[in-house]
Write a protein that holds these residues in place. Sequence first.
Motif, PDB file in Angstrom:
ATOM      1  N   MET A  45      55.854  48.503  38.168  1.00  0.00           N
ATOM      2  CA  MET A  45      55.156  49.160  37.199  1.00  0.00           C
ATOM      3  C   MET A  45      53.883  49.800  37.498  1.00  0.00           C
ATOM      4  N   ILE A  46      53.176  49.321  38.509  1.00  0.00           N
ATOM      5  CA  ILE A  46      51.898  49.875  38.530  1.00  0.00           C
ATOM      6  C   ILE A  46      51.630  51.279  38.933  1.00  0.00           C
ATOM      7  N   ASP A  47      52.662  52.006  39.376  1.00  0.00           N
ATOM      8  CA  ASP A  47      52.452  53.221  39.574  1.00  0.00           C
ATOM      9  C   ASP A  47      52.729  54.055  38.378  1.00  0.00           C
ATOM     10  N   MET A  48      52.945  53.346  37.261  1.00  0.00           N
ATOM     11  CA  MET A  48      53.328  54.104  36.186  1.00  0.00           C
ATOM     12  C   MET A  48      52.000  53.928  35.166  1.00  0.00           C
ATOM     13  N   LEU A  49      51.090  53.067  35.717  1.00  0.00           N
ATOM     14  CA  LEU A  49      49.755  52.806  34.761  1.00  0.00           C
ATOM     15  C   LEU A  49      48.927  54.129  35.150  1.00  0.00           C
ATOM     16  N   GLY A  50      48.175  54.138  33.866  1.00  0.00           N
ATOM     17  CA  GLY A  50      47.139  55.461  34.013  1.00  0.00           C
ATOM     18  C   GLY A  50      45.847  54.710  34.575  1.00  0.00           C
ATOM     19  N   GLU A  51      44.792  55.606  34.404  1.00  0.00           N
ATOM     20  CA  GLU A  51      43.533  55.181  35.083  1.00  0.00           C
ATOM     21  C   GLU A  51      42.914  53.857  34.120  1.00  0.00           C
ATOM     22  N   ALA A  52      42.875  54.299  32.985  1.00  0.00           N
ATOM     23  CA  ALA A  52      42.646  53.009  31.893  1.00  0.00           C
ATOM     24  C   ALA A  52      43.315  51.796  32.051  1.00  0.00           C
ATOM     25  N   GLU A  53      44.553  51.931  32.149  1.00  0.00           N
ATOM     26  CA  GLU A  53      45.452  50.626  32.117  1.00  0.00           C
ATOM     27  C   GLU A  53      45.156  49.920  33.561  1.00  0.00           C
ATOM     28  N   LEU A  54      44.981  50.673  34.538  1.00  0.00           N
ATOM     29  CA  LEU A  54      44.917  50.210  35.773  1.00  0.00           C
ATOM     30  C   LEU A  54      43.525  49.159  36.011  1.00  0.00           C
ATOM     31  N   SER A  55      42.517  50.126  35.275  1.00  0.00           N
ATOM     32  CA  SER A  55      41.173  49.461  35.199  1.00  0.00           C
ATOM     33  C   SER A  55      41.063  48.017  34.301  1.00  0.00           C
ATOM     34  N   THR A  56      41.946  48.222  33.309  1.00  0.00           N
ATOM     35  CA  THR A  56      41.911  47.065  32.568  1.00  0.00           C
ATOM     36  C   THR A  56      42.469  45.719  33.172  1.00  0.00           C
ATOM     37  N   LEU A  57      43.824  46.131  34.016  1.00  0.00           N
ATOM     38  CA  LEU A  57      44.395  45.211  35.105  1.00  0.00           C
ATOM     39  C   LEU A  57      43.499  44.569  35.901  1.00  0.00           C
ATOM     40  N   LYS A  58      42.442  45.378  36.555  1.00  0.00           N
ATOM     41  CA  LYS A  58      41.672  44.925  37.651  1.00  0.00           C
ATOM     42  C   LYS A  58      40.759  43.991  36.835  1.00  0.00           C
ATOM     43  N   GLU A  59      40.393  44.297  35.721  1.00  0.00           N
ATOM     44  CA  GLU A  59      39.101  43.467  35.163  1.00  0.00           C
ATOM     45  C   GLU A  59      39.682  42.363  34.780  1.00  0.00           C
ATOM     46  N   SER A  60      41.068  42.167  34.190  1.00  0.00           N
ATOM     47  CA  SER A  60      41.577  41.012  33.758  1.00  0.00           C
ATOM     48  C   SER A  60      41.875  40.016  35.118  1.00  0.00           C
ATOM     49  N   LEU A  61      42.187  40.748  36.185  1.00  0.00           N
ATOM     50  CA  LEU A  61      42.326  39.822  37.573  1.00  0.00           C
ATOM     51  C   LEU A  61      41.099  39.164  37.905  1.00  0.00           C
ATOM     52  N   LYS A  62      40.031  39.700  37.678  1.00  0.00           N
ATOM     53  CA  LYS A  62      38.864  39.248  38.241  1.00  0.00           C
ATOM     54  C   LYS A  62      38.533  37.643  38.183  1.00  0.00           C
ATOM     55  N   GLY A  63      38.170  37.007  39.237  1.00  0.00           N
ATOM     56  CA  GLY A  63      37.892  35.551  39.193  1.00  0.00           C
ATOM     57  C   GLY A  63      39.362  34.619  39.032  1.00  0.00           C
ATOM     58  N   THR A  64      40.466  35.309  39.015  1.00  0.00           N
ATOM     59  CA  THR A  64      41.667  34.452  38.899  1.00  0.00           C
ATOM     60  C   THR A  64      42.221  33.911  40.275  1.00  0.00           C
ATOM     61  N   GLU A  65      43.001  32.884  40.244  1.00  0.00           N
ATOM     62  CA  GLU A  65      43.472  32.459  41.590  1.00  0.00           C
ATOM     63  C   GLU A  65      44.332  33.325  42.444  1.00  0.00           C
ATOM     64  N   TYR A  66      45.118  34.267  41.381  1.00  0.00           N
ATOM     65  CA  TYR A  66      45.674  35.120  42.190  1.00  0.00           C
ATOM     66  C   TYR A  66      44.835  36.365  42.716  1.00  0.00           C
ATOM     67  N   LYS A  67      43.879  36.722  42.297  1.00  0.00           N
ATOM     68  CA  LYS A  67      43.125  37.773  42.986  1.00  0.00           C
ATOM     69  C   LYS A  67      42.417  36.995  44.075  1.00  0.00           C
ATOM     70  N   GLU A  68      42.003  35.605  43.947  1.00  0.00           N
ATOM     71  CA  GLU A  68      41.254  35.132  45.210  1.00  0.00           C
ATOM     72  C   GLU A  68      42.424  35.248  46.310  1.00  0.00           C
ATOM     73  N   GLU A  69      43.637  34.703  46.049  1.00  0.00           N
ATOM     74  CA  GLU A  69      44.355  34.695  46.997  1.00  0.00           C
ATOM     75  C   GLU A  69      44.826  36.311  47.757  1.00  0.00           C
ATOM     76  N   LEU A  70      44.776  37.329  46.826  1.00  0.00           N
ATOM     77  CA  LEU A  70      45.029  38.572  47.565  1.00  0.00           C
ATOM     78  C   LEU A  70      43.755  38.806  48.410  1.00  0.00           C
ATOM     79  N   ASP A  71      42.408  38.419  47.910  1.00  0.00           N
ATOM     80  CA  ASP A  71      41.295  38.498  48.737  1.00  0.00           C
ATOM     81  C   ASP A  71      41.415  37.785  50.021  1.00  0.00           C
ATOM     82  N   ARG A  72      42.023  36.648  50.039  1.00  0.00           N
ATOM     83  CA  ARG A  72      41.929  35.779  51.426  1.00  0.00           C
ATOM     84  C   ARG A  72      42.863  36.580  52.253  1.00  0.00           C
TER      85      ARG A  72
END
Length: 169
Positions: A45-72
């Motif tokens: 689905m990510i390819d179908m998200l607009g700029e606003a939705e993608l920004s919201t998704l990025k913001e909601s993932l900050k500080g989560t275990e999922y995002k930390e694993e992606l960063d590692r």
Amino acid sequence: MKKILVAVDNTKGSKAVLAVFRNLVRPPEEVVLLHVEKLEGRSLMIDMLGEAELSTLKESLKGTEYKEELDRKAEKILSYYRKELENSGLISVKTVIRDGIPAEEILKVAEEEGVDLIVTGFNEKQGIHRLITGCVSKEVERNATVPVLVARDTTDEKAYDWKEAVAKA
């Protein structure tokens, strides 16, 4: 070439970029080594998200275990490629991590950094999966304002045998 953008991930296609660097006539002055984190996991689905939705998704993932694993994972990937490039004699290697739609982020970083060439690996997606999700290297090739070199891993392909070809003729 002064500056080259190299986009990498954890696929076999990305490892082919190393062979490209070993075969360059003259290495660039600087390499921007980029990894784009895909935030959706296995969702298409990510390819179908607009700029606003993608920004919201990025913001909601900050500080989560999922995002930390992606960063590692991103740090490990970039560390591996940085070491390989530095061992081949490159002095200036800058690493960049972005999250979002890979082709779009590659093109944005290329423009921001003012690169002369983009090098990316070819992914091995085929069939319906490739039809639905697309191909990052093809998308970058179509939309880049600078030359794009797509490195392909050919270790699984049979080498051309000219003796065999002559014998068949």
